[in-house]
Structure formats: structure tokens, C-alpha cells
Write a protein that holds these residues in place. Structure first.
Motif, mmCIF file in Angstrom:
data_model
loop_
_atom_site.group_PDB
_atom_site.id
_atom_site.type_symbol
_atom_site.label_atom_id
_atom_site.label_comp_id
_atom_site.label_asym_id
_atom_site.label_seq_id
_atom_site.Cartn_x
_atom_site.Cartn_y
_atom_site.Cartn_z
ATOM 1 N N UNK A 145 -24.953 34.193 -27.015
ATOM 2 C CA UNK A 145 -25.766 33.822 -28.177
ATOM 3 C C UNK A 145 -26.610 34.991 -28.671
ATOM 4 N N UNK A 147 -25.672 38.226 -27.785
ATOM 5 C CA UNK A 147 -24.843 39.416 -27.552
ATOM 6 C C UNK A 147 -25.599 40.469 -26.747
ATOM 7 N N UNK A 230 -37.720 31.853 -26.378
ATOM 8 C CA UNK A 230 -38.854 32.574 -26.938
ATOM 9 C C UNK A 230 -40.155 31.808 -26.698
ATOM 10 N N UNK B 120 -24.354 34.345 -37.225
ATOM 11 C CA UNK B 120 -25.161 33.204 -36.813
ATOM 12 C C UNK B 120 -26.359 33.054 -37.753
ATOM 13 N N UNK B 124 -28.247 36.862 -34.773
ATOM 14 C CA UNK B 124 -28.305 37.434 -33.429
ATOM 15 C C UNK B 124 -27.071 38.202 -33.013
ATOM 16 N N UNK B 125 -26.016 38.108 -33.778
ATOM 17 C CA UNK B 125 -24.773 38.775 -33.391
ATOM 18 C C UNK B 125 -24.413 39.797 -34.471
ATOM 19 N N UNK B 126 -24.242 41.053 -34.070
ATOM 20 C CA UNK B 126 -24.105 42.098 -35.095
ATOM 21 C C UNK B 126 -22.726 42.213 -35.726
ATOM 22 N N UNK B 251 -36.132 27.921 -32.719
ATOM 23 C CA UNK B 251 -37.117 28.825 -33.318
ATOM 24 C C UNK B 251 -36.540 29.698 -34.420
ATOM 25 N N UNK B 254 -36.751 33.959 -34.812
ATOM 26 C CA UNK B 254 -37.665 34.376 -33.737
ATOM 27 C C UNK B 254 -36.944 34.441 -32.396
ATOM 28 N N UNK B 255 -35.929 33.628 -32.243
ATOM 29 C CA UNK B 255 -35.177 33.627 -30.989
ATOM 30 C C UNK B 255 -34.598 35.017 -30.691
ATOM 31 N N UNK B 256 -34.295 35.758 -31.753
ATOM 32 C CA UNK B 256 -33.706 37.081 -31.583
ATOM 33 C C UNK B 256 -34.760 38.176 -31.627
ATOM 34 N N UNK B 258 -38.098 37.794 -31.396
ATOM 35 C CA UNK B 258 -39.269 37.455 -30.580
ATOM 36 C C UNK B 258 -40.573 37.617 -31.356
#
Lengths: 250, 340
Positions: A145, A147, A230, B120, B124-126, B251, B254-256, B258
Motif C-alpha cells: 500500500x 510501496x 498515521x 491510488x 502512495x504508489x509512484x 486519513x 496523510x497516510x503517505x 504523515x
């Protein structure tokens, strides 16, 4: 043939090389090796995964999995550094894990390494890595999720009643990851590696210190599960900091 | 561990060498060329140099995309949650995985996914290549091990020969992720009535009501086009649009990152084929376009992270209907996937 000029030139070269070595703690031409052992302990005593321990939060604790990345493992001499590996995965649940690693002969005074993976490795495209590489798919450490990789898997069971006996009723599972939880550590060392020889390099991991450093104590009752959420990040930071303090050299 | 910078090229070279049998020449650009048909107005999508499309790569990716054996228990393929007839989105708020459980986000349309700088809803995924792994491994989705999948399929035709022709190696996680990404980049949306109007100068493509809807869409009052802009009708940026004050379940960005200021932010979705991709929002919580417009007209909840672009507005019934009529013109008039 007059060999005198050649002899003199050869002696001069030897003298020059000798002079160079005198100023350096490392002999780049002499190759030795270190036997790096990552050794789990509990408050300094040998760790036994079958043992139920009493942790600093007065909980009964049994550890069932301790698996983590160490990165940029580097031996440091006053004038030179030698990286032993860029990243490797250690599972010390069942006892020490050992690697024999070549290193230039010399006197090393510091061991420097990272806990987890630095960002340039953490963002590796896992599909480009051989499956059995420490960063490959078979590591079981990848967070798809994000990566990115998980840095630490610390799992087991616990009981909030320190007097109880028998099975531990609750499960804990701490998984760190994310760039912000990467930590680096420098440890003092007095390691002489002779050319042609292999010397021991023990690295102790005190699992009792995964939940306390004396000043800060984490209770599984506060956080039994951490998987990079988070919302729980402040606790994740404490886990990463405590793990950082759990490593020591003799 | 041997440094990866040495082992990876070495292993790749060995695999390439091993895969080079005299009777199976590797693909060349000449005999395996693939040309992506772009609609007028469509920018050329970025493509990784190492994964440029060939006919075999795209065909292989399509076959994998529809293969249910990519999942544990072999019951779910990529297409199970990204239906071609729904612009490669799902019909339900939250898709159901192999174990009968749901994920926590609505399955996005894959239309024009080639243009997305990150994948996503949280970005979050490049890359598309890396994205492929996520649903395959996710316990709430396909819950498979891509190594096991590759091993099971590698010896089977046409996977064996196509994989070697496409990538010069047997089917493995590298090939699976590259090929599916190649296929997904072909899903270009740009063949709608709106496109005829906007990019092919066909003034008759839209009705008067739909043209009024376009005016409403681009007006300062609604400011829809403040985020739904450009060819993809998305700025591909992340916004909190005030759907909820409770972000405990998700979130968002923010999940990625922070960063608290990213709480509740999600990537702007494309509006292409929007009439086909209900339900809407990151969690599929809004069933209809009327409901979505009602949300924006209300200005959303007072979230501290809410985008200043989202503010309340008033629409007449006629303008509301015109806006919905316009949104229906964004449906492609031909299938996104035109491959055989």
C-alpha cells in the motif's frame, strides 16, 4: 646488467608504501574478514523464545518473531570507512544470525548502521529485485500500500497480569516502516582485523529494551498493534527510538 | 549480501542470456510495434523507458488483467473490480475480495490512468508497475503471492512464449507488473461527445442543455473546473472536499505524507465516464451525481483541511439538470479497450 638502479627504485617504493601505511589504521592491501553475529538477549542474558519474560510494564511477554533490516553496516577507522553491506535482513527469533564479511585489515573504532532501510533503498521497486534477495518478495517485508518496506516485525503474546500463569491471552504485533521511522546508530568498537584472519563482531540486541529505555516504557496495553497507521505514529516513533537503543557492542 | 547494484544487472543479464534460445529471438521494434491511438487533444502519456509498449507486452498485460488465477482461490481478476463496461471501475461502494471482505476505498476508474503522476487515491504508489503488486498481495483483495502466481502460470502458453517475446524472460513478478501496466496505459478516454465538441470543433455534439451544463461546470460559482481541469478533467492533485470530519477509517493523503494538513485529502478523480462509475467519492458513499452536486452546493463540512476551492453555491433546478446532462456527455462513445 646493472641491477642497482632497479633495486634502489624498488626499495624506495617499498619505503614509500610503508610510510603510507604508518599513517593509516587500515591496510587496504591486506584483506581480513569479520564474523558479524546479531545476538538476541533479554536484559543481557541469552534470549530464549520459549521463555515468558516479565517486561518493564509489568506484563508477561513471550516473543514469537523478531525480524528486521540492518542497513549501511559500516566499520569506521579514524581515516577510512568500510561498508560491510548496504542492506540485510535478520531474523533472530530462534537465536543469533551470523554473516562472514570481507573487510580490509585494520583497527576499527566504530560500528555505524541503520535500523530499517534508508529512503533510497526503501523505495526500491520490489519487482526488479531477485525474489530471494533481502529486499526481494520472499522477504515478506513489503508494504504494497505504501510501496515501501517494513523495517521491523516484532510479534508475540502478552498478559497484563504479572502473577498469572499459563497461556498468554493477548497478541502484540509491532511493524515499523516508513522513512520517518528509519534510525541510525553509531556504536564504539575496538576491533582489530588482521590480514588473512576472521574476527568476531558481536552485535547484541536487548529485546527487553524494545519496550523500555529506563525513561520511556511502552506497554502493550497502550499499543498492541502498530502497522504504520498515521493515527498511531507518535507511538510508532517511540517504538523505533526504543529499538534504536536496544543495540550494543561488547 | 552482495550489493544489489551488482547483482541485479548481473541476474538480469543471466536471465536474458538464458532466455535467448536460437529458435526464439527476442522481440524487436519492427515485428512487434504498438501504436497507441490517441484522441484529438490527448497529450502523449509518459511511459517509462524500460517499459515501452509493444504489441506483445500489451496483449500479455491484457490477458493477465483478466486472469482470475492472479488471486488466491482463483476467483478474482483485476477486471472483477475494474469492469470494462463501467470504465474500468466497480459498481459497488467497496469491492469484495477473495475472502468476502471489503477494502476501504472505492475502486477508481482506470480511464486515463496513464496520465496519473501517482497511483491510488492517496498517491502512495509512484508507478503503474508498482501498483500492480498492491491488489495482488492485499488480503482484502486478491491475497495472493505474486511469486506463486508467476510460477503457476510461467509454463503455460501463451504466457511462456509471450513473456519471452515481450521481456526476454520467463513470466515472473517483473513481467507481470510490467505487462499489466503496459495494458493499463492503453485505456485512454477521449472519445466522448464532449471531446467532439471540445477538441474536434463539432458544435452540434452537445445539446443546448448540455452546453448550459458546460457553462455551469466552468463558472466561478460552482468552480468544478477548478480541480476537474485539463484533458483528464482532473488536476491529479489532492484535496479535502469536506465529506466528513471523521478520518479515522481513512486519513487519505496523510497516510503517505504523515502531514496532518493532508488529512482527508484525496486525489481528484477524472470525470471522464462519470455517468458509468457510480457510486462516488473515495469511499463510494454517494450513490448518484445528484447527491455529489448536492454535497458541493452545500460547501461540505467545516474541516480545517478543506480546500478553499470548495464553497457553497446555489443552483437553479434547470442549471442542476443541465450540469448533470453535461456530465453524461463525458461518456466515451467507444470502448476504452479496443484491443482484440
Amino acid at each position: 646488467m646493472n641491477i642497482r638502479p632497479f633495486l634502489l627504485a624498488g626499495l624506495a617504493a617499498v619505503a614509500l608504501l610503508s610510510a603510507c601505511h604508518k599513517g593509516s589504521a587500515v591496510d587496504p592491501e591486506g584483506q581480513g574478514a569479520v564474523r558479524l553475529s546479531v545476538i538476541p538477549v533479554w536484559n543481557g542474558a541469552p534470549f530464549d523464545r520459549m521463555q515468558v519474560y516479565l517486561n518493564a510494564a509489568d506484563q508477561r511477554e513471550q516473543i514469537q518473531l523478531v525480524k528486521f533490516y540492518l542497513a549501511r553496516m559500516t566499520l569506521v577507522a579514524p581515516d577510512v570507512e568500510h561498508e560491510l553491506f548496504d542492506a540485510d535482513l535478520f531474523n533472530i527469533t530462534n537465536g543469533p544470525e551470523t554473516r562472514i564479511l570481507p573487510v580490509p585489515a585494520g583497527d576499527y573504532q566504530q560500528l555505524r548502521f541503520g535500523l530499517g532501510l534508508p529512503p533510497d533503498l526503501n523505495h526500491t521497486d520490489i519487482a526488479t529485485v531477485p525474489v530471494n534477495d533481502p529486499l526481494g518478495n520472499n522477504s515478506g517485508m513489503y508494504w504494497t500500500w505504501a510501496t515501501m518496506y517494513r523495517f521491523l516485525l516484532f510479534e508475540g503474546r502478552f498478559d497484563n497480569d504479572p502473577q498469572a500463569t499459563g497461556l498468554l491471552p493477548f497478541q502484540f504485533s509491532w511493524h515499523t516502516g516508513l522513512d520517518t521511522l528509519y534510525r541510525e546508530r553509531d556504536l564504539p568498537l575496538a576491533l582489530e582485523v588482521p590480514a588473512g584472519d576472521t574476527v568476531d563482531l558481536p552485535l547484541y540486541v536487548d529485546l527487553a529494551r524494545f519496550t523500555t529505555d529506563g525513561a520511556d516504557t511502552l506497554s502493550f496495553a497502550d499499543i498492541a498493534q502498530f502497522h504504520g497507521e498515521v493515527q498511531s505514529l507518535p507511538l510508532g516513533i517511540r517504538i523505533a527510538d526504543l529499538e534504536q537503543g536496544a543495540f550494543c557492542t561488547p | 549480501m552482495i550489493p544489489r547494484r551488482i547483482t541485479v544487472p548481473l541476474l538480469v543479464a543471466l536471465v536474458l542470456h538464458a532466455g535467448c534460445r536460437k529458435d526464439e529471438p527476442l522481440a524487436t521494434a519492427d515485428d512487434d510495434a504498438f501504436t497507441l491511438e490517441l484522441p484529438p487533444g490527448a497529450p502523449v502519456p509518459p511511459v517509462p523507458e524500460a517499459n515501452r509498449p509493444t504489441a506483445t507486452r500489451v496483449a500479455l498485460g491484457k490477458r493477465l488483467f483478466f486472469d482470475e488465477r492472479l488471486s488466491l482461490g482463483r476467483g478474482i481478476s483485476c477486471a472483477s473490480c475494474h469492469h470494462p463496461v463501467r470504465a474500468f471501475s466497480d459498481t459497488v461502494a467497496l469491492s469484495v475480495g477473495v475472502h468476502g471482505t471489503t477494502g476501504f476505498r472505492n475502486a477508481s476508474s482506470l480511464a486515463n490512468v496513464a496520465y496519473h503522476p501517482a497511483l491510488f487515491r492517496d498517491g502512495g504508489v509512484p508507478t503503474l508497475e508498482q501498483q500492480v503488486l498492491a491488489p495482488v498481495h492485499d488480503e482484502a483483495e486478491m491475497d495472493a503471492d505474486i511469486n506463486v502466481v508467476a510460477t503457476q502460470l510461467a509454463g503455460e502458453e501463451p504466457y511462456r512464449s509471450w513473456s519471452r517475446k515481450a521481456y526476454g524472460r520467463d513470466l515472473d513478478p517483473y513481467v507481470i507488473t510490467r505487462a499489466i501496466a503496459c495494458y493499463e496505459r492503453t485505456l485512454i478516454s477521449g472519445w466522448s461527445r464532449f471531446d467532439r465538441f471540445r477538441y474536434r470543433n463539432d458544435a452540434s455534439a452537445l445539446t443546448a442543455e448540455e452546453l448550459q451544463g458546460w457553462t455551469v461546470f466552468t463558472s466561478a460559482e460552482t468552480n468544478c473546473s477548478g480541480c476537474h481541469s485539463g484533458f483528464d478533467l482532473s488536476d491529479h492533485d489532492y484535496h479535502n472536499i469536506g465529506t466528513s470530519l471523521d478520518h479515522s477509517a481513512d486519513p487519505g493523503r496523510e497516510r503517505i505524507t504523515l502531514r496532518p494538513e493532508d488529512r482527508g485529502k484525496f486525489k481528484t478523480p477524472t470525470l471522464r465516464n462519470i455517468a458509468l462509475t457510480a457510486p462516488y467519492m473515495h469511499d463510494g458513499s454517494m450513490a448518484t451525481l445528484e447527491r455529489v452536486i448536492g454535497h458541493f452546493a452545500g460547501g461540505g463540512v467545516a474541516d480545517p483541511n478543506k480546500s478553499p476551492l470548495v464553497h457553497s453555491f446555489t443552483l437553479s433546478d434547470a442549471d442542476r439538470q443541465a450540469l448533470i446532462a453535461f456530465l453524461h456527455t463525458l461518456t466515451d462513445e467507444r470502448p476504452l479497450d479496443r484491443l482484440p
